[in-house]
Motif scaffolding. Sequence first.
Motif, PDB file in Angstrom:
ATOM      1  N   TRP A   1       0.231  -4.316   0.939  1.00 10.13           N
ATOM      2  CA  TRP A   1      -0.479  -3.362   1.781  1.00 10.13           C
ATOM      3  C   TRP A   1      -0.229  -1.958   1.244  1.00 10.13           C
ATOM      4  O   TRP A   1       0.936  -1.551   1.056  1.00 10.13           O
ATOM      5  CB  TRP A   1      -0.030  -3.430   3.231  1.00 10.13           C
ATOM      6  CG  TRP A   1      -0.673  -4.525   4.010  1.00 10.13           C
ATOM      7  CD1 TRP A   1      -0.110  -5.695   4.427  1.00 10.13           C
ATOM      8  CD2 TRP A   1      -2.029  -4.552   4.486  1.00 10.13           C
ATOM      9  NE1 TRP A   1      -1.021  -6.457   5.119  1.00 10.13           N
ATOM     10  CE2 TRP A   1      -2.212  -5.767   5.186  1.00 10.13           C
ATOM     11  CE3 TRP A   1      -3.104  -3.661   4.405  1.00 10.13           C
ATOM     12  CZ2 TRP A   1      -3.406  -6.130   5.775  1.00 10.13           C
ATOM     13  CZ3 TRP A   1      -4.293  -4.017   4.991  1.00 10.13           C
ATOM     14  CH2 TRP A   1      -4.446  -5.234   5.675  1.00 10.13           C
ATOM     15  N   TYR A   2      -1.320  -1.226   1.000  1.00  7.97           N
ATOM     16  CA  TYR A   2      -1.266   0.154   0.559  1.00  7.97           C
ATOM     17  C   TYR A   2      -2.017   1.023   1.571  1.00  7.97           C
ATOM     18  O   TYR A   2      -2.916   0.569   2.252  1.00  7.97           O
ATOM     19  CB  TYR A   2      -1.950   0.325  -0.806  1.00  7.97           C
ATOM     20  CG  TYR A   2      -1.151  -0.152  -1.987  1.00  7.97           C
ATOM     21  CD1 TYR A   2      -1.215  -1.486  -2.409  1.00  7.97           C
ATOM     22  CD2 TYR A   2      -0.354   0.726  -2.713  1.00  7.97           C
ATOM     23  CE1 TYR A   2      -0.486  -1.924  -3.504  1.00  7.97           C
ATOM     24  CE2 TYR A   2       0.379   0.301  -3.810  1.00  7.97           C
ATOM     25  CZ  TYR A   2       0.307  -1.021  -4.198  1.00  7.97           C
ATOM     26  OH  TYR A   2       1.034  -1.454  -5.285  1.00  7.97           O
ATOM     27  N   ARG A   3      -1.657   2.297   1.579  1.00 13.83           N
ATOM     28  CA  ARG A   3      -2.452   3.275   2.306  1.00 13.83           C
ATOM     29  C   ARG A   3      -2.951   4.322   1.323  1.00 13.83           C
ATOM     30  O   ARG A   3      -2.295   4.618   0.310  1.00 13.83           O
ATOM     31  CB  ARG A   3      -1.690   3.912   3.462  1.00 13.83           C
ATOM     32  CG  ARG A   3      -0.440   4.673   3.108  1.00 13.83           C
ATOM     33  CD  ARG A   3       0.193   5.292   4.371  1.00 13.83           C
ATOM     34  NE  ARG A   3      -0.608   6.410   4.878  1.00 13.83           N
ATOM     35  CZ  ARG A   3      -0.367   7.036   6.036  1.00 13.83           C
ATOM     36  NH1 ARG A   3       0.657   6.662   6.792  1.00 13.83           N
ATOM     37  NH2 ARG A   3      -1.123   8.041   6.428  1.00 13.83           N
ATOM     38  N   GLN A   4      -4.118   4.857   1.615  1.00 12.88           N
ATOM     39  CA  GLN A   4      -4.728   5.859   0.745  1.00 12.88           C
ATOM     40  C   GLN A   4      -5.105   7.069   1.582  1.00 12.88           C
ATOM     41  O   GLN A   4      -5.854   6.955   2.556  1.00 12.88           O
ATOM     42  CB  GLN A   4      -5.971   5.293   0.050  1.00 12.88           C
ATOM     43  CG  GLN A   4      -6.543   6.203  -1.016  1.00 12.88           C
ATOM     44  CD  GLN A   4      -7.694   5.556  -1.763  1.00 12.88           C
ATOM     45  OE1 GLN A   4      -8.557   4.942  -1.177  1.00 12.88           O
ATOM     46  NE2 GLN A   4      -7.688   5.680  -3.085  1.00 12.88           N
ATOM     47  N   ASP A   5      -4.589   8.225   1.169  1.00 15.57           N
ATOM     48  CA  ASP A   5      -4.808   9.470   1.891  1.00 15.57           C
ATOM     49  C   ASP A   5      -5.280  10.538   0.922  1.00 15.57           C
ATOM     50  O   ASP A   5      -4.903  10.519  -0.258  1.00 15.57           O
ATOM     51  CB  ASP A   5      -3.508   9.929   2.555  1.00 15.57           C
ATOM     52  CG  ASP A   5      -2.941   8.868   3.496  1.00 15.57           C
ATOM     53  OD1 ASP A   5      -1.905   8.259   3.168  1.00 15.57           O
ATOM     54  OD2 ASP A   5      -3.559   8.662   4.542  1.00 15.57           O
ATOM     55  N   PRO A   6      -6.070  11.502   1.407  1.00 14.41           N
ATOM     56  CA  PRO A   6      -6.555  12.576   0.520  1.00 14.41           C
ATOM     57  C   PRO A   6      -5.399  13.286  -0.174  1.00 14.41           C
ATOM     58  O   PRO A   6      -4.391  13.611   0.458  1.00 14.41           O
ATOM     59  CB  PRO A   6      -7.287  13.505   1.488  1.00 14.41           C
ATOM     60  CG  PRO A   6      -7.708  12.628   2.614  1.00 14.41           C
ATOM     61  CD  PRO A   6      -6.616  11.623   2.772  1.00 14.41           C
TER      62      PRO A   6
ATOM     63  N   THR B   1      -9.553  -0.998   5.288  1.00 10.65           N
ATOM     64  CA  THR B   1      -9.729  -0.783   6.724  1.00 10.65           C
ATOM     65  C   THR B   1      -9.496   0.684   7.002  1.00 10.65           C
ATOM     66  O   THR B   1      -8.443   1.226   6.668  1.00 10.65           O
ATOM     67  CB  THR B   1      -8.725  -1.613   7.541  1.00 10.65           C
ATOM     68  OG1 THR B   1      -8.980  -2.992   7.379  1.00 10.65           O
ATOM     69  CG2 THR B   1      -8.811  -1.243   9.021  1.00 10.65           C
ATOM     70  N   ARG B   2     -10.501   1.322   7.597  1.00  2.78           N
ATOM     71  CA  ARG B   2     -10.306   2.720   7.975  1.00  2.78           C
ATOM     72  C   ARG B   2      -9.769   2.756   9.386  1.00  2.78           C
ATOM     73  O   ARG B   2     -10.433   2.306  10.317  1.00  2.78           O
ATOM     74  CB  ARG B   2     -11.613   3.494   7.901  1.00  2.78           C
ATOM     75  CG  ARG B   2     -11.483   4.924   8.392  1.00  2.78           C
ATOM     76  CD  ARG B   2     -12.818   5.568   8.578  1.00  2.78           C
ATOM     77  NE  ARG B   2     -13.244   6.279   7.395  1.00  2.78           N
ATOM     78  CZ  ARG B   2     -14.376   6.972   7.320  1.00  2.78           C
ATOM     79  NH1 ARG B   2     -15.181   7.026   8.338  1.00  2.78           N
ATOM     80  NH2 ARG B   2     -14.693   7.597   6.221  1.00  2.78           N
TER      81      ARG B   2
ATOM     82  N   VAL C   1      -6.754   5.095   5.275  1.00  2.90           N
ATOM     83  CA  VAL C   1      -7.477   3.905   4.829  1.00  2.90           C
ATOM     84  C   VAL C   1      -6.443   2.941   4.256  1.00  2.90           C
ATOM     85  O   VAL C   1      -5.643   3.321   3.385  1.00  2.90           O
ATOM     86  CB  VAL C   1      -8.542   4.242   3.777  1.00  2.90           C
ATOM     87  CG1 VAL C   1      -9.290   2.972   3.373  1.00  2.90           C
ATOM     88  CG2 VAL C   1      -9.515   5.290   4.315  1.00  2.90           C
ATOM     89  N   TYR C   2      -6.466   1.726   4.758  1.00  4.62           N
ATOM     90  CA  TYR C   2      -5.475   0.727   4.369  1.00  4.62           C
ATOM     91  C   TYR C   2      -6.128  -0.323   3.474  1.00  4.62           C
ATOM     92  O   TYR C   2      -7.181  -0.869   3.800  1.00  4.62           O
ATOM     93  CB  TYR C   2      -4.883   0.058   5.615  1.00  4.62           C
ATOM     94  CG  TYR C   2      -4.028   1.000   6.406  1.00  4.62           C
ATOM     95  CD1 TYR C   2      -4.595   1.846   7.367  1.00  4.62           C
ATOM     96  CD2 TYR C   2      -2.661   1.090   6.180  1.00  4.62           C
ATOM     97  CE1 TYR C   2      -3.806   2.740   8.085  1.00  4.62           C
ATOM     98  CE2 TYR C   2      -1.868   1.980   6.892  1.00  4.62           C
ATOM     99  CZ  TYR C   2      -2.456   2.798   7.842  1.00  4.62           C
ATOM    100  OH  TYR C   2      -1.675   3.693   8.534  1.00  4.62           O
ATOM    101  N   PHE C   3      -5.474  -0.568   2.356  1.00  3.11           N
ATOM    102  CA  PHE C   3      -5.975  -1.550   1.417  1.00  3.11           C
ATOM    103  C   PHE C   3      -4.971  -2.675   1.238  1.00  3.11           C
ATOM    104  O   PHE C   3      -3.765  -2.435   1.069  1.00  3.11           O
ATOM    105  CB  PHE C   3      -6.251  -0.923   0.048  1.00  3.11           C
ATOM    106  CG  PHE C   3      -7.441  -0.030   0.023  1.00  3.11           C
ATOM    107  CD1 PHE C   3      -7.301   1.345   0.095  1.00  3.11           C
ATOM    108  CD2 PHE C   3      -8.718  -0.568  -0.072  1.00  3.11           C
ATOM    109  CE1 PHE C   3      -8.411   2.175   0.083  1.00  3.11           C
ATOM    110  CE2 PHE C   3      -9.833   0.253  -0.087  1.00  3.11           C
ATOM    111  CZ  PHE C   3      -9.683   1.625   0.000  1.00  3.11           C
TER     112      PHE C   3
END
Lengths: 113, 114
Positions: free
Chosen positions: B34-39, B109-110, B88-90
């Motif tokens: 599980w990763y998270r992506q942020d600006p 998933t946003r 946003v979770y990948f």
Amino acid sequence: GESVGLHLPTLSVQEGDNSIINCAYSNSASDYFIWYKQESGKGPQFIIDIRSNMDKRQGQRVTVLLNKTVKHLSLQIAATQPGDSAVYFCAEKPDNYGQNFVFGPGTRLSVLP
Amino acid sequence: DAGITQSPRHKVTETGTPVTLRCHQTENHRYMYWYRQDPGHGLRLIHYSYGVKDTDKGEVSDGYSVSRSKTEDFLLTLESATSSQTSVYFCAISDGGRNNSPLHFGNGTRLTVT
């Protein structure tokens, strides 16, 4: 779409030209590198990878170059097409045992008609 | 595309509520992430799994828990969501480990925490 690319550097190229996207990685012990493409609203898509015992690898229209001396990775896209417009980022794997890839923030590629 | 399905694709929740995100794979890969992506940030690892019931923490694991009861499913739970977990979770999968192989990602998933 997602706003994950708000502050990214942007590379604009003319359709048909070659694109070069650069990445500086952080760990001299990293032994595996990957380039990903991410389109708006989608997950990262694998493009090409390279191991540290190589300095060049070619795929279909893409070439990855690895310069371990200066810890630099580049992605070359030949004959850039509108469908190549996306955010591109590199990932490095700092060791052969861990699972934590380190991802760069990315570069937005914009293909001009 | 790798057979990875994330659900839900979008979720709005209130601060303090529990949230569970699901990742389902059809590739029979051993590793799930599980990763998270942020600006302004690269993808950051939250937790990963190297087998059924085998999980470990990543770089940004505080406030998150995971479970993997079957090879194909990896759940991410926010026990009490906070606004800082808006992201946003990948989910990603890999058949690698010591044998280097790439991660393959779902479509994310946003999550918005209000």
